[in-house]
Design a protein around this motif. Structure first.
Motif, short mmCIF file in Angstrom:
data_model
loop_
_atom_site.label_atom_id
_atom_site.label_comp_id
_atom_site.label_asym_id
_atom_site.label_seq_id
_atom_site.Cartn_x
_atom_site.Cartn_y
_atom_site.Cartn_z
N GLN A 141 0.79 -1.27 0.06
CA GLN A 141 -0.06 -0.25 -0.15
C GLN A 141 0.78 1.38 0.00
OE1 GLN A 141 -2.55 -2.18 -0.69
NE2 GLN A 141 -3.48 -0.03 -0.39
N THR A 142 1.96 1.16 0.75
CA THR A 142 2.79 2.58 0.71
C THR A 142 4.23 2.70 -0.27
OG1 THR A 142 4.27 1.70 2.42
CG2 THR A 142 2.16 2.57 3.16
N GLY A 143 4.48 1.52 -0.70
CA GLY A 143 5.49 1.46 -1.57
C GLY A 143 7.00 1.33 -0.56
N LYS A 144 6.71 1.13 0.65
CA LYS A 144 7.80 1.29 1.56
C LYS A 144 7.77 -0.01 2.53
CE LYS A 144 8.49 6.32 1.55
NZ LYS A 144 8.33 7.39 1.95
N THR A 145 8.90 -0.65 2.65
CA THR A 145 8.92 -1.49 3.72
C THR A 145 8.69 -1.17 5.21
OG1 THR A 145 11.35 -1.58 4.31
CG2 THR A 145 10.73 -3.15 2.48
N THR A 146 8.16 -1.90 5.95
CA THR A 146 7.90 -1.31 7.52
C THR A 146 9.22 -0.92 8.07
OG1 THR A 146 6.42 -2.90 7.78
CG2 THR A 146 7.13 -1.95 9.64
N PHE A 147 10.48 -1.65 7.87
CA PHE A 147 11.78 -1.22 8.14
C PHE A 147 12.15 0.20 7.59
CE2 PHE A 147 16.32 -0.73 7.77
CZ PHE A 147 16.61 -1.34 9.10
N GLY A 148 11.63 0.24 6.28
CA GLY A 148 12.09 1.57 5.82
C GLY A 148 11.27 2.86 6.43
N LEU A 149 9.98 2.44 6.46
CA LEU A 149 9.10 3.48 7.30
C LEU A 149 9.79 3.99 8.72
CD1 LEU A 149 5.76 2.11 6.24
CD2 LEU A 149 6.71 4.20 5.54
N ASP A 170 10.31 -14.58 14.02
CA ASP A 170 10.23 -14.95 12.78
C ASP A 170 9.48 -13.92 11.53
OD1 ASP A 170 11.71 -17.13 13.45
OD2 ASP A 170 9.74 -18.47 13.92
N ILE A 171 9.60 -12.78 12.14
CA ILE A 171 8.99 -11.64 11.20
C ILE A 171 10.18 -10.90 10.74
CG2 ILE A 171 7.33 -9.71 11.24
CD1 ILE A 171 5.68 -11.27 13.28
N SER A 172 10.22 -10.49 9.60
CA SER A 172 11.11 -9.64 8.65
C SER A 172 10.26 -8.19 8.45
CB SER A 172 11.86 -10.03 7.78
OG SER A 172 12.57 -9.21 7.01
N LEU A 173 11.09 -7.09 9.08
CA LEU A 173 10.26 -6.15 8.70
C LEU A 173 10.91 -5.43 7.40
CD1 LEU A 173 10.35 -3.79 12.01
CD2 LEU A 173 8.61 -5.65 11.32
N LYS A 174 11.87 -6.01 6.93
CA LYS A 174 12.26 -5.75 5.52
C LYS A 174 11.66 -6.55 4.27
CE LYS A 174 16.97 -4.62 7.51
NZ LYS A 174 18.31 -4.96 7.25
N LYS A 175 10.85 -7.48 4.76
CA LYS A 175 10.29 -8.23 3.53
C LYS A 175 9.13 -7.26 2.87
CE LYS A 175 10.23 -12.46 4.42
NZ LYS A 175 9.91 -13.93 4.55
N PRO A 176 9.62 -7.35 1.60
CA PRO A 176 8.67 -6.63 0.65
C PRO A 176 7.35 -7.52 0.17
CG PRO A 176 10.49 -7.15 -0.73
CD PRO A 176 10.66 -7.69 0.66
N PHE A 177 6.44 -7.05 -0.44
CA PHE A 177 5.17 -7.61 -1.18
C PHE A 177 5.85 -7.84 -2.59
CE2 PHE A 177 1.33 -7.73 -3.49
CZ PHE A 177 0.74 -8.84 -2.99
N ASP A 178 5.82 -9.31 -3.09
CA ASP A 178 6.41 -9.39 -4.49
C ASP A 178 5.75 -10.75 -5.04
OD1 ASP A 178 8.24 -9.64 -6.42
OD2 ASP A 178 9.85 -10.51 -5.43
N PRO A 179 4.75 -10.24 -5.52
CA PRO A 179 3.70 -11.44 -6.09
C PRO A 179 4.22 -11.88 -7.59
CG PRO A 179 2.83 -9.17 -6.66
CD PRO A 179 4.11 -9.11 -5.51
N LYS A 180 5.39 -11.38 -8.02
CA LYS A 180 5.81 -11.77 -9.37
C LYS A 180 6.90 -12.99 -8.84
CE LYS A 180 5.63 -7.50 -11.80
NZ LYS A 180 6.47 -6.48 -12.51
N ASN A 181 7.39 -12.94 -7.73
CA ASN A 181 8.39 -13.92 -7.27
C ASN A 181 8.05 -15.09 -6.19
OD1 ASN A 181 10.58 -13.25 -9.30
ND2 ASN A 181 10.51 -11.27 -8.29
N VAL A 182 7.36 -14.43 -5.31
CA VAL A 182 6.81 -15.17 -4.16
C VAL A 182 5.34 -15.62 -4.22
CG1 VAL A 182 6.42 -15.15 -1.65
CG2 VAL A 182 8.41 -14.02 -2.83
N TYR A 183 5.26 -17.16 -4.31
CA TYR A 183 3.76 -17.68 -4.83
C TYR A 183 2.81 -17.13 -3.70
CZ TYR A 183 0.27 -21.00 -6.12
OH TYR A 183 -0.70 -21.53 -6.61
N GLU A 184 3.13 -16.97 -2.16
CA GLU A 184 2.15 -16.74 -1.44
C GLU A 184 1.73 -15.34 -1.57
OE1 GLU A 184 3.06 -15.43 2.80
OE2 GLU A 184 2.31 -17.58 3.08
N ASP A 185 2.68 -14.45 -2.11
CA ASP A 185 2.08 -13.09 -2.39
C ASP A 185 1.36 -13.04 -3.56
OD1 ASP A 185 3.99 -12.58 -0.22
OD2 ASP A 185 5.22 -11.27 -1.51
N TYR A 186 1.48 -13.82 -4.45
CA TYR A 186 0.53 -14.06 -5.74
C TYR A 186 -0.85 -14.47 -5.33
CZ TYR A 186 -1.88 -16.06 -9.50
OH TYR A 186 -2.99 -16.50 -10.39
#
Length: 227
Positions: A141-149, A170-186
């Motif tokens: 939604q923001t275009g920025k990772t939580t870490f970046g914010l 087991d949570i990464s604040l740097k993890k982006p939303f990447d539906p092109k490469n991560v099946y769960e995101d798709y």
């Protein structure tokens, strides 16, 4: 998990303390074109794309169950990601109108105290997987990772600290939303598009809009290459 999600929302301004009836402005975008032989411009209305979604097919009962669990969690946390984006826009607009650093700090503290009381208990109820999905959707939604914010709105050290704390769960604040490469995101994008279409969720323009048909083609090609 207890504190890092709450901290994120502390950065964003809340509603005004006094409730004022909202008046929705007409935000529909218009373009105009001239048709040959006609001197009167014709209106073109830019609408959000509506995807025709096919029936879901699963390779196994386990895949279907995993999708339904992901759907439940996505529906639960998307409103928080939507709210985070709205708060970020409001925060930036309000801070830009303030010239004194002391005023900005004072305003941030007021909002921090309000949001802690308003949202902290609710956010603490999120599971680890729900927290990670929320982190991804905030990036969507923001275009920025939580870490970046956190880094942008506070300091690099605080961003490092909260990413480390989140890592304990087991949570990464740097993890982006990447539906092109991560099946769960798709699959998350699939869930969102179906939910927008059915009215289960209110659509909010994402920082990066994806063409769902293109995403589907990508994953169909990947599936074919596996065979």
């Amino acid at each position: 998990m207890k504190h890092f999600i709450t901290y994120l929302f502390v950065l964003f301004p809340a509603f005004y303390f006094a409730q004022v009836p909202a008046v929705d402005d007409d935000t529909t975008e218009y373009e105009y074109m001239f048709i040959e032989g006609d001197s009167v411009p014709q209106t073109i209305v830019n609408l959000n794309p509506i995807y025709i979604m096919g029936n879901l097919k699963f390779a196994s009962k386990e895949d279907r169950i995993r999708y339904l669990i992901l759907r439940r969690k996505t529906l639960k946390v998307y409103p928080y990601a939507k709210m985070a984006s709205e708060r970020l826009d409001s925060l930036n607009a309000r801070l830009e109108s303030m010239k004194k650093a002391s005023d900005k700090r004072r305003y941030t503290k007021i909002i921090q105290k309000y949001i802690e009381g308003e949202f902290s208990e609710e956010l603490k109820k999120l599971s680890r997987t729900e927290g990670q999905i929320l982190v991804k959707l905030i990036h969507r939604q923001t275009g920025k990772t939580t870490f970046g914010l956190v880094k942008e709105l506070r300091s690099g050290w605080r961003a490092f600290w909260y990413n480390t704390t989140a890592g304990m769960f087991d949570i990464s604040l740097k993890k982006p939303f990447d539906p092109k490469n991560v099946y769960e995101d798709y699959l998350i994008e699939d869930i969102l598009q179906r939910s927008f279409r059915s009215g289960l969720l209110v659509r909010q323009k994402a920082a990066e809009e994806y063409n769902f048909y293109d995403l589907t083609d990508i994953w169909l090609d990947k599936e074919k290459n596996k065979k």
